[in-house]
Design a protein around this motif. Structure first.
Motif, PDB file in Angstrom:
ATOM      1  N   GLY A  80      13.164  85.068  -3.331  1.00 38.50           N
ATOM      2  CA  GLY A  80      12.542  83.930  -2.620  1.00 38.50           C
ATOM      3  C   GLY A  80      12.941  83.944  -1.167  1.00 38.50           C
TER       4      GLY A  80
ATOM      5  N   GLY B 220      11.995  81.661   1.153  1.00 38.57           N
ATOM      6  CA  GLY B 220      11.570  80.367   1.687  1.00 38.57           C
ATOM      7  C   GLY B 220      12.623  79.832   2.642  1.00 38.57           C
TER       8      GLY B 220
ATOM      9  N   ARG C 212       0.791  74.070  -0.284  1.00 35.33           N
ATOM     10  CA  ARG C 212       2.212  74.420  -0.290  1.00 35.33           C
ATOM     11  C   ARG C 212       2.530  75.572   0.666  1.00 35.33           C
ATOM     12  NH1 ARG C 212       7.258  72.625  -2.146  1.00 35.33           N
ATOM     13  NH2 ARG C 212       8.646  74.378  -1.731  1.00 35.33           N
TER      14      ARG C 212
ATOM     15  N   GLU D 173      14.957  74.115  -4.044  1.00 31.73           N
ATOM     16  CA  GLU D 173      14.180  73.249  -4.922  1.00 31.73           C
ATOM     17  C   GLU D 173      14.104  73.740  -6.357  1.00 31.73           C
ATOM     18  OE1 GLU D 173      10.367  72.434  -3.156  1.00 31.73           O
ATOM     19  OE2 GLU D 173      11.217  70.898  -1.853  1.00 31.73           O
TER      20      GLU D 173
HETATM   21  C1  LIG Z   1       3.497  70.092   3.299  1.00 34.41           C
HETATM   22  C2  LIG Z   1       4.960  69.942   3.102  1.00 34.41           C
HETATM   23  C3  LIG Z   1       5.692  69.037   3.877  1.00 34.41           C
HETATM   24  C4  LIG Z   1       7.060  68.891   3.678  1.00 34.41           C
HETATM   25  N1  LIG Z   1       7.745  68.007   4.482  1.00 34.41           N
HETATM   26  C5  LIG Z   1       9.071  67.911   4.329  1.00 34.41           C
HETATM   27  C6  LIG Z   1       9.831  67.066   5.177  1.00 34.41           C
HETATM   28  O1  LIG Z   1       9.283  66.384   6.050  1.00 34.41           O
HETATM   29  N2  LIG Z   1      11.189  67.001   5.024  1.00 34.41           N
HETATM   30  C7  LIG Z   1      11.827  67.757   4.083  1.00 34.41           C
HETATM   31  O2  LIG Z   1      13.055  67.692   3.991  1.00 34.41           O
HETATM   32  N3  LIG Z   1      11.130  68.562   3.243  1.00 34.41           N
HETATM   33  C8  LIG Z   1       9.769  68.650   3.341  1.00 34.41           C
HETATM   34  N4  LIG Z   1       9.087  69.487   2.509  1.00 34.41           N
HETATM   35  C9  LIG Z   1       9.809  70.169   1.456  1.00 34.41           C
HETATM   36  C10 LIG Z   1      10.498  71.446   1.975  1.00 34.41           C
HETATM   37  O3  LIG Z   1       9.536  72.285   2.537  1.00 34.41           O
HETATM   38  C11 LIG Z   1      11.193  72.109   0.821  1.00 34.41           C
HETATM   39  O4  LIG Z   1      12.220  71.259   0.380  1.00 34.41           O
HETATM   40  C12 LIG Z   1      11.823  73.448   1.185  1.00 34.41           C
HETATM   41  O5  LIG Z   1      10.853  74.311   1.668  1.00 34.41           O
HETATM   42  C13 LIG Z   1      12.507  74.027  -0.032  1.00 34.41           C
HETATM   43  O6  LIG Z   1      12.974  75.316   0.254  1.00 34.41           O
HETATM   44  P1  LIG Z   1      13.115  76.426  -0.862  1.00 34.41           P
HETATM   45  O7  LIG Z   1      13.574  77.627  -0.173  1.00 34.41           O
HETATM   46  O8  LIG Z   1      13.898  75.873  -1.966  1.00 34.41           O
HETATM   47  O9  LIG Z   1      11.630  76.605  -1.394  1.00 34.41           O
HETATM   48  P2  LIG Z   1      10.407  77.248  -0.647  1.00 34.41           P
HETATM   49  O10 LIG Z   1      10.443  76.957   0.795  1.00 34.41           O
HETATM   50  O11 LIG Z   1       9.218  76.817  -1.423  1.00 34.41           O
HETATM   51  O12 LIG Z   1      10.624  78.793  -0.821  1.00 34.41           O
HETATM   52  C14 LIG Z   1      10.550  79.442  -2.060  1.00 34.41           C
HETATM   53  C15 LIG Z   1       9.966  80.809  -1.826  1.00 34.41           C
HETATM   54  O13 LIG Z   1      10.197  81.605  -2.947  1.00 34.41           O
HETATM   55  C16 LIG Z   1       9.049  82.372  -3.195  1.00 34.41           C
HETATM   56  N5  LIG Z   1       9.048  82.783  -4.591  1.00 34.41           N
HETATM   57  C17 LIG Z   1       8.876  82.015  -5.686  1.00 34.41           C
HETATM   58  N6  LIG Z   1       8.945  82.786  -6.799  1.00 34.41           N
HETATM   59  C18 LIG Z   1       9.174  84.055  -6.410  1.00 34.41           C
HETATM   60  C19 LIG Z   1       9.358  85.274  -7.078  1.00 34.41           C
HETATM   61  N7  LIG Z   1       9.296  85.353  -8.401  1.00 34.41           N
HETATM   62  N8  LIG Z   1       9.562  86.377  -6.357  1.00 34.41           N
HETATM   63  C20 LIG Z   1       9.623  86.320  -5.006  1.00 34.41           C
HETATM   64  N9  LIG Z   1       9.464  85.188  -4.329  1.00 34.41           N
HETATM   65  C21 LIG Z   1       9.247  84.059  -5.029  1.00 34.41           C
HETATM   66  C22 LIG Z   1       7.913  81.446  -2.859  1.00 34.41           C
HETATM   67  O14 LIG Z   1       6.730  82.155  -2.593  1.00 34.41           O
HETATM   68  C23 LIG Z   1       8.450  80.794  -1.630  1.00 34.41           C
HETATM   69  O15 LIG Z   1       8.108  81.482  -0.467  1.00 34.41           O
HETATM   70  C24 LIG Z   1       7.711  69.635   2.685  1.00 34.41           C
HETATM   71  C25 LIG Z   1       6.985  70.522   1.908  1.00 34.41           C
HETATM   72  C26 LIG Z   1       5.626  70.680   2.105  1.00 34.41           C
HETATM   73  C27 LIG Z   1       4.852  71.629   1.246  1.00 34.41           C
END
Ligand SMILES: Cc1cc2nc3c(=O)[nH]c(=O)nc-3n(C[C@H](O)[C@H](O)[C@H](O)COP(=O)(O)OP(=O)(O)OC[C@H]3O[C@@H](n4cnc5c(N)ncnc54)[C@H](O)[C@@H]3O)c2cc1C
Ligand code: SRM
Ligand code: SF4
Ligand code: FES
Lengths: 129, 840
Positions: free
Chosen positions: B16, B18, B135, B285
């Protein structure tokens, strides 16, 4: 009229009586006319009676009454004080401080009021014009 | 890539790329952990990590590159292998390998940072063309493409992200509707009142809001591409549908390889972010900590730090995170702090404020003892969010009336929490976990300005939400360290004005010379200066009310007080007789005119409802006043730090709306307090009804008539920094009004700093208006009878200073321009303009 022009006074006796002790206001100033070699001048006379009893400096000072910052004749109506060790008068208009001893402005080193020698002769106040 | 390393590094795989996964990489890079680990990152998306929080800005002009969280070559130059567009499809825990379509990769440690995916409700037809989610950047491209030949769009889900999506659709020029299953919008963050307000606001923006709608199925439409059929067979036609009905943790890989998963999804982790397999961590998340998923980026970043610490045997742990949020959705402020609904704390008490006109709603959830803030909800205005968050997250004790925190500012409420009030542990930047203590440490190091503090702590380089708070804390701390705040009034006294006041009163000191002898600094001369002398003169006058022209007091006064007139720029003076309440007889008006004419004085009606005569020569002042006093005038103290005017409106005597005799009251008050010397000038206003023609609410003391008496306002100010007076007491009768003002003014005289108007005094008063009310109205200090006595003394000992001076030949000697000549000062030159004289 510039307050910075310092002229050497003529060595002949130009001391003149201006007023009496009763005209003065303790720890404050009054204004008087003085004849100088350059013509009549307005002087501010300050009376600090306690100074002598404490063995300090003088008790009478004479400076220009003219305030070069406001171009008004108001220096005698300023507040007396001591700032960083020198006795001063604060202009009543824009509050600059002038050293009683030599007329030097504390806020602007280029500004200096004229000063005159002043002393009591009995009850009379004499100034060297 | 990093083939030069000597010892075999451990293989670390992050699944991931992200926001949170990327943050972990940054931790590893910044802290030189790449010596130990060879890091490979797999990202399912085409793009390297980008700022999902600001995803919507993609529609308003930002592109993938500007949203990216790092430079294009960041991974390569750091020595981390990033494999985008390569999803992991299996984790083989036995062989410690991850599997992608391209191959198998061995790991020693594995981190799951797969985030979450949008939940699409199981509605028949939800996979038709035009059914989309919100997303990723690719999702947005799909929405944009679908919008091209569409005119309408629907968002399913009226939560936070749903509203953000709705805004995006609106921005794509679609007629937009939001369909929410629950009875209100944002059911997680707001309650019914808040939801209702939000609905109104959003409807006003042209977005249709449909609540309590459960979609049964999605069919091909008749007039549009799609048709939504609801439970009661109502239908809604639309060209595209964006599902935003919540997120679910992307835990498929973990599930399939047998890691512990929560009942409702999410990979179970402990404080070290370790899953049930100690070789595998989970962050962001996808991780379920203490039964909670954190759908925000700041907690994810904290998990990334904890995971880094676990990978490097550090001791930073994840201990949960605050889910408070502040957003602007469709231009509408929404804020939610802690237990915003108040349903997690039995016994909690709620305060609510609803302004239907401004469309603002605020709610506080307070502990049963009223001392702690447990939660808050804001709709329509987030201005108090920062303050409330500090109360909440630092457990700061609430003010006695917590409601003041959510009442509108004009009623004098909502004292903001200054940076000084925050404890060391206060979290300033939650993205980077920076506390006030960290900031202080940075400043004590060698960070000397905001930029340095940012550099040293990273504070405010994440979401940016803490920028304002950070600045105020840094400013406050720098100030506290820079110039040491010396409260001494001047070099002659190591005391504040208040302390000098107490000394004078307690010791009964009646002259400046006695005060400086006993309490002045030993190492300075004993003359005092133009700061302490007038201040002490004012204190002596407040306490003993001896004429300021007495010999002992004369050298203390500013020229204005010495000559009881205001010096003008050419050395002449102005003459302002008192015209109490602005009421003046024709005879007195004539006298003013005659005197002005006789002494060639420029006449002007002032802003204080009286008449100012300008250009009087020093030597003329006694004669001018002689004539005025003979006609019944007295000094107006326009020169003093004292009561100036009591402005009045004409009131019930003439005005059809007036409910009390405001002029009568103004005259009473002006006569009562005239001559009171105070730290600064004092102005009153009295209005006969709420129309407020006397502008009483801009005065130090404002009085507005009511049917039942008088409402008292205090601490208003016009001038340089206008401030509305605050309502202090209501429906007072005359007697109560005098008593209250007596106490108020004396308390001000006693405790204010020199040259501090009541407004500034009030703003600096610890405890604010509440404290003032306690002291004045409830006598909490037990000093009221003393304050009243002191005021009565001032009232009883009043005498007109001018009358006193002209009856004393000694004092009159002072009013000579020259002691040795009666001629006026020839350098005062006047010219005329509009029929009057003015300085040339
Ligand atoms: C429109 C929008 C507005 C938001 N506004 C806010 C805000 O104002 N304030 C706030 O705090 N949060 C906000 N958020 C939430 C915030 O974006 C998330 O909390 C944050 O991005 C979480 O990070 P993460 O790395 O856990 O997940 P993500 O950013 O979702 O990253 C996970 C990544 O893992 C990848 N992935 C998944 N499975 C696999 C796999 N099997 N192999 C390889 N890659 C994989 C996905 O493609 C993705 O790119 C918002 C979200 C959205 C969509
Ligand atoms: C004459 C007058 C202007 C006019 O022509 O109307 C005036 C004139 C001066 N004002 Fe004023 N103010 C006058 C009404 C006001 C008002 C209006 C009012 O009172 O309703 C205000 C705003 C209201 C308020 O004070 O809250 C006002 C706010 C100020 C201030 C700013 C005070 C502040 O707290 O911000 C100053 C500066 C100061 O006091 O430090 C000031 C200072 C001055 C001084 C004393 C400046 C000076 O040092 O020379 C002026 C000297 C007047 C003189 O020589 O007589 N004057 N001044 C008004 C006299 C009123 C009276 O009858 O006594
Ligand atoms: S405030 Fe009321 S009573 Fe006074 S003049 Fe205005 S309308 Fe009339
Ligand atoms: S809280 Fe996000 S940058 Fe500070």
């Amino acid at each position: 009229m510039t307050a910075t022009a310092l002229k050497h006074t003529v060595s002949t006796d130009t001391w003149q009586p201006l007023c009496t002790k009763a005209d003065l206001v303790a720890f404050s100033g009054v204004a008087a006319w003085l004849n100088t070699s350059e013509g009549p001048a307005q002087v501010a006379i300050f009376y600090l009676p306690r100074q002598r009893s404490q063995g300090q400096e003088k008790e009478l000072y004479a400076l220009d009454h003219f305030d070069p910052f406001s171009n008004a004749n108001v220096i005698a109506r300023g507040i007396i004080g001591d700032v960083k060790g020198s006795s001063v008068v604060a202009s009543p208009l824009y509050k600059q401080h002038f050293r009683l001893e030599d007329g030097q402005c504390l806020e602007d080193e280029n500004i200096k009021l004229r000063t005159w020698k002043v002393a009591f002769r009995g009850e009379e106040v004499w100034v060297e014009g | 890539m990093s083939t030069q390393k000597l010892a075999t590094p451990e293989q670390l795989i992050i699944i991931g790329n992200g926001m949170v996964g990327h943050h972990l990489v940054e931790q590893l890079v910044d802290n030189a952990a790449l010596e130990r680990y060879q890091v490979t990152v797999f990202g399912e998306e085409r793009h390297r990590a980008y700022d999902r929080v600001h995803l919507s800005e993609y529609f308003s002009g930002r592109d993938a590159d500007s949203l990216a969280l790092c430079e294009a070559d960041y991974y390569a130059t750091s020595g981390v292998e990033l494999r985008t567009s390569e999803a992991v499809i299996e984790i083989d825990r036995n062989s410690q390998e991850v599997v992608t379509e391209q191959g198998r990769y061995p790991y020693d440690r594995l981190v799951l940072a797969t985030g979450s995916f949008p939940f699409v409700p199981p509605i028949p037809g939800n996979d038709r063309d035009g059914c989309l989610v919100y997303r990723t950047l690719d999702d947005l491209d799909a929405i944009q493409a679908a919008a091209e030949n569409a005119t309408t769009g629907v968002v399913v889900g009226g939560g936070l992200l749903g509203l953000e999506a709705a805004n995006a659709l609106r921005g794509l020029n679609l007629d937009t509707a939001v369909v929410e299953f629950a009875s209100r919008l944002m059911p997680m963050q707001v309650d019914n009142e808040g939801g209702e307000l939000l609905r109104e606001k959003i409807a006003a923006l042209g977005v249709q809001v449909l609540t309590e709608r459960a979609t049964q199925r999605i069919e091909p439409g008749e007039t549009s591409r799609l048709r939504m059929v609801f439970q009661d067979d109502k239908v809604l036609e639309t060209d595209l549908i964006v599902f935003s009905a919540g997120i679910r943790p992307q835990d498929t890989l973990a599930r399939e390889c047998g890691l512990d998963i929560g009942e409702r999804g999410g990979v179970v982790v402990d404080n070290q972010c370790l899953t049930s397999d100690p070789a595998i961590l989970a962050i962001g998340e996808v991780a379920l900590w203490n039964q909670s998923i954190f759908g925000l980026v700041a907690p994810g970043y904290q998990m990334a730090k904890a995971a880094f610490s676990t990978l490097t045997e550090g001791d930073t742990q994840f201990g949960g995170a605050d889910m408070s949020t502040k957003l602007k959705l469709l231009g509408v402020d929404v804020g939610s702090i802690g237990d915003a609904h108040g349903n997690q704390n039995p016994g909690a008490r709620m305060f609510r404020y609803l302004d239907p006109i401004k469309q603002e709603y605020r709610k506080l959830v307070v502990s049963s003892d009223g001392k702690k803030l447990l939660g808050a909800m804001l709709v329509g205005n987030n201005s108090v969010y920062d303050t409330l968050l500090q109360y909440y997250s630092n457990g700061i004790e609430l003010p006695d009336e917590p409601a003041s925190l959510i009442l509108p500012q004009s009623s004098g409420a909502a004292p903001t929490l200054g940076p000084g009030a925050l404890p060391e542990t206060a979290m300033i930047c939650s993205c980077h976990n920076v506390t006030k203590g960290n900031i202080c440490t940075a400043i004590d190091g060698d960070a000397t300005d905001l930029a340095n503090v940012k550099g040293a702590t990273k504070a405010s380089t994440g979401c940016g939400g803490c920028t304002a708070l950070l600045k105020s804390v840094v400013d406050h701390e720098l100030e506290a360290r820079g110039v040491e705040v010396d409260k001494s009034i001047c070099e002659h006294f190591a005391h504040t004005r208040q302390e000098l006041y107490d000394i004078v009163r307690v010791e009964g000191i009646k002259t400046f010379s006695e005060l400086i002898e006993k309490h002045g600094n030993q190492d300075t001369h004993c003359l005092g200066c133009d700061i302490c002398k007038p201040a002490v003169a004012s204190i002596l006058a407040s306490c003993f009310n001896e004429p300021i022209t007495d010999a002992a007091h004369i050298p203390l006064q500013d020229t204005n007080d010495t000559f009881m007139a205001n010096m003008q720029k050419n050395g002449t003076y102005s003459v302002v007789p008192r015209v109490a309440g602005g009421e003046i007889t024709p005879d007195k008006l004539i006298v003013l005119g005659e005197v002005a004419k006789k002494y060639s004085l420029y006449s002007k009606v002032t802003g204080g409802q009286r008449i100012d005569l300008f250009g009087a020569r020093l030597e003329d002042l006694p004669d001018i006043w002689g004539e005025l006093i003979a006609a019944g005038f007295e000094t107006g103290h326009a020169y003093g730090k004292s009561l100036r005017t009591v402005k009045s409106c004409v009131g019930s005597t003439w005005c059809r709306y007036g409910v009390q005799d405001s002029v009568g009251m103004a005259i009473q008050l002006e006569n009562r307090y005239k001559g009171l010397r105070s730290p600064h000038k004092i102005k009153f206003g009295v209005s006969g009804c709420t129309r407020e023609c006397a502008e009483a609410q801009s005065k130090d003391i404002g009085i507005i008539a009511t049917e039942n008496g008088w409402n008292l306002y205090v601490c208003g100010n016009g001038g340089m920094r206008p401030r509305h007076a605050e309502l202090f007491a209501t429906d007072l009768d005359d007697e109560q009004l005098y008593r209250t003002i007596d106490r108020f003014l004396m308390f001000y005289v006693r405790t204010a700093d020199r040259l501090q108007r009541t407004s500034v005094w009030r703003e600096n008063l610890d405890g604010g208006l509440e404290y003032l009310k306690e002291v004045i109205l409830e006598d909490s200090l037990g000093i009221n009878s003393e304050l009243e006595r002191q005021m009565q003394h001032v009232v009883d000992s009043y005498q007109c200073e001018w009358a006193n001076a002209i009856s004393d030949p000694d004092k009159l000697k002072r009013f000579r321009s020259f002691v040795n000549d009666d001629r006026p000062d020839p350098s005062i030159i006047m010219t005329s303009e509009r029929g009057q004289l003015r300085p040339a």
